[in-house]
Scaffold this motif. Sequence first.
Motif, PDB file in Angstrom:
ATOM      1  N   GLY A  80      42.553  84.854  10.520  1.00  0.00           N
ATOM      2  CA  GLY A  80      41.984  84.656   9.200  1.00  0.00           C
ATOM      3  C   GLY A  80      40.929  83.569   9.109  1.00  0.00           C
ATOM      4  O   GLY A  80      40.496  83.207   8.010  1.00  0.00           O
ATOM      5  N   LYS A  81      40.505  83.041  10.254  1.00  0.00           N
ATOM      6  CA  LYS A  81      39.519  81.958  10.253  1.00  0.00           C
ATOM      7  C   LYS A  81      38.335  82.312  11.145  1.00  0.00           C
ATOM      8  O   LYS A  81      38.387  83.267  11.920  1.00  0.00           O
ATOM      9  CB  LYS A  81      40.155  80.657  10.730  1.00  0.00           C
ATOM     10  CG  LYS A  81      41.294  80.158   9.853  1.00  0.00           C
ATOM     11  CD  LYS A  81      41.844  78.835  10.359  1.00  0.00           C
ATOM     12  CE  LYS A  81      42.971  78.331   9.477  1.00  0.00           C
ATOM     13  NZ  LYS A  81      43.509  77.022   9.964  1.00  0.00           N
ATOM     14  N   GLY A  82      37.302  81.526  11.043  1.00  0.00           N
ATOM     15  CA  GLY A  82      36.138  81.724  11.881  1.00  0.00           C
ATOM     16  C   GLY A  82      36.324  81.121  13.255  1.00  0.00           C
ATOM     17  O   GLY A  82      37.299  80.389  13.501  1.00  0.00           O
ATOM     18  N   PRO A  83      35.416  81.417  14.182  1.00  0.00           N
ATOM     19  CA  PRO A  83      35.509  80.856  15.528  1.00  0.00           C
ATOM     20  C   PRO A  83      35.401  79.340  15.522  1.00  0.00           C
ATOM     21  O   PRO A  83      34.668  78.754  14.723  1.00  0.00           O
ATOM     22  CB  PRO A  83      34.312  81.487  16.247  1.00  0.00           C
ATOM     23  CG  PRO A  83      33.963  82.700  15.454  1.00  0.00           C
ATOM     24  CD  PRO A  83      34.296  82.349  14.045  1.00  0.00           C
ATOM     25  N   GLU A  84      36.143  78.727  16.417  1.00  0.00           N
ATOM     26  CA  GLU A  84      36.149  77.275  16.578  1.00  0.00           C
ATOM     27  C   GLU A  84      35.784  76.937  18.019  1.00  0.00           C
ATOM     28  O   GLU A  84      36.395  77.482  18.956  1.00  0.00           O
ATOM     29  CB  GLU A  84      37.536  76.734  16.246  1.00  0.00           C
ATOM     30  CG  GLU A  84      37.715  75.255  16.523  1.00  0.00           C
ATOM     31  CD  GLU A  84      39.151  74.785  16.367  1.00  0.00           C
ATOM     32  OE1 GLU A  84      39.365  73.578  16.152  1.00  0.00           O
ATOM     33  OE2 GLU A  84      40.063  75.609  16.482  1.00  0.00           O
ATOM     34  N   TRP A  85      34.821  76.075  18.191  1.00  0.00           N
ATOM     35  CA  TRP A  85      34.447  75.639  19.529  1.00  0.00           C
ATOM     36  C   TRP A  85      35.514  74.697  20.077  1.00  0.00           C
ATOM     37  O   TRP A  85      35.909  73.744  19.403  1.00  0.00           O
ATOM     38  CB  TRP A  85      33.094  74.946  19.497  1.00  0.00           C
ATOM     39  CG  TRP A  85      32.613  74.453  20.824  1.00  0.00           C
ATOM     40  CD1 TRP A  85      32.128  75.206  21.861  1.00  0.00           C
ATOM     41  CD2 TRP A  85      32.553  73.086  21.250  1.00  0.00           C
ATOM     42  NE1 TRP A  85      31.757  74.386  22.914  1.00  0.00           N
ATOM     43  CE2 TRP A  85      32.006  73.075  22.561  1.00  0.00           C
ATOM     44  CE3 TRP A  85      32.885  71.872  20.669  1.00  0.00           C
ATOM     45  CZ2 TRP A  85      31.815  71.913  23.286  1.00  0.00           C
ATOM     46  CZ3 TRP A  85      32.687  70.707  21.384  1.00  0.00           C
ATOM     47  CH2 TRP A  85      32.153  70.732  22.688  1.00  0.00           C
ATOM     48  N   VAL A  86      35.968  74.948  21.302  1.00  0.00           N
ATOM     49  CA  VAL A  86      37.010  74.136  21.925  1.00  0.00           C
ATOM     50  C   VAL A  86      36.398  73.131  22.901  1.00  0.00           C
ATOM     51  O   VAL A  86      36.735  71.949  22.884  1.00  0.00           O
ATOM     52  CB  VAL A  86      38.027  75.032  22.652  1.00  0.00           C
ATOM     53  CG1 VAL A  86      39.060  74.190  23.384  1.00  0.00           C
ATOM     54  CG2 VAL A  86      38.708  75.975  21.664  1.00  0.00           C
ATOM     55  N   GLY A  87      35.500  73.611  23.751  1.00  0.00           N
ATOM     56  CA  GLY A  87      34.900  72.718  24.726  1.00  0.00           C
ATOM     57  C   GLY A  87      33.968  73.458  25.652  1.00  0.00           C
ATOM     58  O   GLY A  87      33.825  74.684  25.581  1.00  0.00           O
ATOM     59  N   VAL A  88      33.337  72.698  26.557  1.00  0.00           N
ATOM     60  CA  VAL A  88      32.344  73.262  27.459  1.00  0.00           C
ATOM     61  C   VAL A  88      32.406  72.555  28.803  1.00  0.00           C
ATOM     62  O   VAL A  88      32.768  71.375  28.884  1.00  0.00           O
ATOM     63  CB  VAL A  88      30.925  73.140  26.855  1.00  0.00           C
ATOM     64  CG1 VAL A  88      30.544  71.680  26.690  1.00  0.00           C
ATOM     65  CG2 VAL A  88      29.889  73.892  27.682  1.00  0.00           C
ATOM     66  N   ILE A  89      32.078  73.299  29.848  1.00  0.00           N
ATOM     67  CA  ILE A  89      31.842  72.708  31.160  1.00  0.00           C
ATOM     68  C   ILE A  89      30.448  73.140  31.597  1.00  0.00           C
ATOM     69  O   ILE A  89      30.086  74.308  31.483  1.00  0.00           O
ATOM     70  CB  ILE A  89      32.926  73.091  32.187  1.00  0.00           C
ATOM     71  CG1 ILE A  89      32.716  72.308  33.492  1.00  0.00           C
ATOM     72  CG2 ILE A  89      32.987  74.602  32.430  1.00  0.00           C
ATOM     73  CD1 ILE A  89      33.933  72.305  34.404  1.00  0.00           C
ATOM     74  N   THR A  90      29.657  72.180  32.031  1.00  0.00           N
ATOM     75  CA  THR A  90      28.279  72.478  32.377  1.00  0.00           C
ATOM     76  C   THR A  90      28.138  72.884  33.835  1.00  0.00           C
ATOM     77  O   THR A  90      29.068  72.784  34.624  1.00  0.00           O
ATOM     78  CB  THR A  90      27.377  71.272  32.116  1.00  0.00           C
ATOM     79  OG1 THR A  90      27.565  70.311  33.174  1.00  0.00           O
ATOM     80  CG2 THR A  90      27.689  70.607  30.786  1.00  0.00           C
ATOM     81  N   TYR A  91      26.941  73.306  34.175  1.00  0.00           N
ATOM     82  CA  TYR A  91      26.655  73.722  35.545  1.00  0.00           C
ATOM     83  C   TYR A  91      26.811  72.558  36.531  1.00  0.00           C
ATOM     84  O   TYR A  91      26.981  72.790  37.722  1.00  0.00           O
ATOM     85  CB  TYR A  91      25.257  74.326  35.642  1.00  0.00           C
ATOM     86  CG  TYR A  91      24.136  73.396  35.230  1.00  0.00           C
ATOM     87  CD1 TYR A  91      23.849  73.186  33.887  1.00  0.00           C
ATOM     88  CD2 TYR A  91      23.362  72.733  36.177  1.00  0.00           C
ATOM     89  CE1 TYR A  91      22.826  72.342  33.492  1.00  0.00           C
ATOM     90  CE2 TYR A  91      22.341  71.892  35.795  1.00  0.00           C
ATOM     91  CZ  TYR A  91      22.076  71.701  34.449  1.00  0.00           C
ATOM     92  OH  TYR A  91      21.053  70.862  34.070  1.00  0.00           O
ATOM     93  N   LEU A  92      26.774  71.322  36.014  1.00  0.00           N
ATOM     94  CA  LEU A  92      26.992  70.149  36.865  1.00  0.00           C
ATOM     95  C   LEU A  92      28.451  69.715  36.874  1.00  0.00           C
ATOM     96  O   LEU A  92      28.804  68.752  37.550  1.00  0.00           O
ATOM     97  CB  LEU A  92      26.109  68.991  36.385  1.00  0.00           C
ATOM     98  CG  LEU A  92      24.607  69.206  36.553  1.00  0.00           C
ATOM     99  CD1 LEU A  92      23.835  68.037  35.946  1.00  0.00           C
ATOM    100  CD2 LEU A  92      24.227  69.390  38.012  1.00  0.00           C
ATOM    101  N   GLY A  93      29.266  70.394  36.098  1.00  0.00           N
ATOM    102  CA  GLY A  93      30.679  70.055  36.055  1.00  0.00           C
ATOM    103  C   GLY A  93      31.063  69.053  34.992  1.00  0.00           C
ATOM    104  O   GLY A  93      32.218  68.628  34.929  1.00  0.00           O
ATOM    105  N   TYR A  94      30.111  68.678  34.142  1.00  0.00           N
ATOM    106  CA  TYR A  94      30.436  67.771  33.044  1.00  0.00           C
ATOM    107  C   TYR A  94      31.169  68.548  31.945  1.00  0.00           C
ATOM    108  O   TYR A  94      30.915  69.727  31.730  1.00  0.00           O
ATOM    109  CB  TYR A  94      29.184  67.122  32.480  1.00  0.00           C
ATOM    110  CG  TYR A  94      28.455  66.260  33.477  1.00  0.00           C
ATOM    111  CD1 TYR A  94      27.129  66.511  33.798  1.00  0.00           C
ATOM    112  CD2 TYR A  94      29.093  65.183  34.106  1.00  0.00           C
ATOM    113  CE1 TYR A  94      26.441  65.727  34.718  1.00  0.00           C
ATOM    114  CE2 TYR A  94      28.418  64.406  35.025  1.00  0.00           C
ATOM    115  CZ  TYR A  94      27.098  64.676  35.327  1.00  0.00           C
ATOM    116  OH  TYR A  94      26.427  63.902  36.243  1.00  0.00           O
TER     117      TYR A  94
END
Length: 119
Positions: A44-58
Amino acid sequence: QVQLQESGPGLVKPSQTLSLTCIVSGDSIAANDNYYHWLRQPPGKGPEWVGVITYLGYTSYTPSLKSRTSISRDTSKNQFTLQLVSVTPEDPAVYYCVKGSNPYSYDFWGQGTQVTVSS
Protein backbone atom coordinates in the motif's frame (compact mmCIF):
# COMPACT_ATOMS: atom_id res chain seq x y z
CA GLN A 1 20.69 -6.24 -22.03
CA VAL A 2 21.23 -6.09 -18.27
CA GLN A 3 19.18 -8.47 -16.20
CA LEU A 4 18.87 -8.63 -12.43
CA GLN A 5 17.43 -11.46 -10.40
CA GLU A 6 16.73 -11.34 -6.69
CA SER A 7 16.86 -14.43 -4.53
CA GLY A 8 16.34 -15.10 -0.87
CA PRO A 9 13.84 -16.37 1.68
CA GLY A 10 10.30 -15.18 1.35
CA LEU A 11 9.63 -15.57 5.06
CA VAL A 12 11.73 -14.26 7.92
CA LYS A 13 11.00 -14.37 11.63
CA PRO A 14 11.00 -11.18 13.69
CA SER A 15 14.43 -10.22 15.03
CA GLN A 16 16.18 -12.44 12.49
CA THR A 17 18.37 -11.29 9.62
CA LEU A 18 17.05 -10.92 6.10
CA SER A 19 19.58 -11.71 3.40
CA LEU A 20 18.80 -11.13 -0.27
CA THR A 21 21.11 -11.62 -3.22
CA CYS A 22 20.92 -10.02 -6.65
CA ILE A 23 22.59 -11.82 -9.53
CA VAL A 24 23.46 -9.51 -12.40
CA SER A 25 23.93 -10.61 -16.00
CA GLY A 26 24.76 -8.61 -19.08
CA ASP A 27 27.13 -6.21 -17.33
CA SER A 28 29.87 -6.21 -14.73
CA ILE A 29 28.97 -4.80 -11.34
CA ALA A 30 32.48 -3.37 -11.21
CA ALA A 31 32.21 -1.54 -14.52
CA ASN A 32 32.55 2.23 -14.40
CA ASP A 33 29.53 4.28 -13.44
CA ASN A 34 27.42 1.34 -12.34
CA TYR A 35 25.34 1.84 -9.22
CA TYR A 36 23.42 -1.05 -7.75
CA HIS A 37 20.53 -0.24 -5.46
CA TRP A 38 18.09 -2.01 -3.24
CA LEU A 39 14.60 -0.57 -3.05
CA ARG A 40 11.55 -1.91 -1.33
CA GLN A 41 7.84 -1.35 -1.62
CA PRO A 42 5.73 -2.06 1.47
CA PRO A 43 2.08 -3.01 0.99
CA GLY A 44 0.00 0.00 0.00
CA LYS A 45 2.99 2.35 -0.15
CA GLY A 46 5.36 3.71 -2.73
CA PRO A 47 8.90 2.46 -3.34
CA GLU A 48 11.49 3.25 -0.69
CA TRP A 49 15.19 3.48 -1.41
CA VAL A 50 17.18 1.21 0.93
CA GLY A 51 20.76 1.68 -0.18
CA VAL A 52 23.35 1.48 -2.93
CA ILE A 53 26.73 -0.04 -3.67
CA THR A 54 28.82 1.67 -6.30
CA TYR A 55 31.12 0.27 -8.94
CA LEU A 56 34.00 1.10 -6.56
CA GLY A 57 32.37 -0.76 -3.72
CA TYR A 58 31.29 2.28 -1.73
CA THR A 59 27.95 2.03 0.06
CA SER A 60 25.27 4.42 1.21
CA TYR A 61 22.03 3.75 3.08
CA THR A 62 18.80 5.47 3.84
CA PRO A 63 19.10 7.04 7.32
CA SER A 64 16.12 5.25 8.82
CA LEU A 65 17.62 1.83 8.03
CA LYS A 66 21.33 2.60 8.18
CA SER A 67 21.93 1.00 11.57
CA ARG A 68 20.41 -2.31 10.40
CA THR A 69 21.50 -2.46 6.76
CA SER A 70 24.55 -3.72 4.96
CA ILE A 71 25.16 -4.11 1.23
CA SER A 72 28.10 -6.11 -0.02
CA ARG A 73 29.22 -7.55 -3.32
CA ASP A 74 31.06 -10.48 -4.83
CA THR A 75 32.60 -9.35 -8.08
CA SER A 76 33.72 -12.89 -8.95
CA LYS A 77 30.06 -13.96 -8.98
CA ASN A 78 28.77 -10.62 -10.29
CA GLN A 79 26.26 -10.33 -7.51
CA PHE A 80 25.49 -8.13 -4.56
CA THR A 81 23.75 -8.82 -1.29
CA LEU A 82 21.48 -6.97 1.09
CA GLN A 83 21.47 -7.83 4.77
CA LEU A 84 18.87 -6.34 7.07
CA VAL A 85 19.29 -7.35 10.69
CA SER A 86 16.68 -7.47 13.43
CA VAL A 87 13.73 -7.45 11.07
CA THR A 88 10.49 -6.01 12.42
CA PRO A 89 6.85 -5.95 11.31
CA GLU A 90 7.74 -2.74 9.43
CA ASP A 91 10.04 -4.58 7.03
CA PRO A 92 7.67 -6.72 4.91
CA ALA A 93 7.77 -5.50 1.32
CA VAL A 94 8.62 -6.42 -2.21
CA TYR A 95 12.37 -5.95 -2.42
CA TYR A 96 13.93 -4.94 -5.73
CA CYS A 97 17.51 -4.80 -6.91
CA VAL A 98 18.07 -2.06 -9.43
CA LYS A 99 20.90 -0.84 -11.64
CA GLY A 100 21.51 2.79 -12.37
CA SER A 101 23.99 4.67 -14.51
CA ASN A 102 24.33 7.35 -11.85
CA PRO A 103 23.56 7.52 -8.12
CA TYR A 104 20.03 8.78 -8.70
CA SER A 105 18.78 6.74 -11.64
CA TYR A 106 16.98 3.41 -11.63
CA ASP A 107 17.37 2.07 -15.11
CA PHE A 108 17.04 -1.70 -14.86
CA TRP A 109 14.92 -3.49 -12.28
CA GLY A 110 14.76 -7.04 -11.09
CA GLN A 111 11.33 -8.63 -10.90
CA GLY A 112 11.22 -8.17 -7.13
CA THR A 113 10.91 -10.66 -4.32
CA GLN A 114 8.22 -10.65 -1.66
CA VAL A 115 9.43 -10.72 1.94
CA THR A 116 7.10 -11.50 4.81
CA VAL A 117 7.98 -11.17 8.48
CA SER A 118 6.14 -13.60 10.71
CA SER A 119 6.84 -15.97 13.55
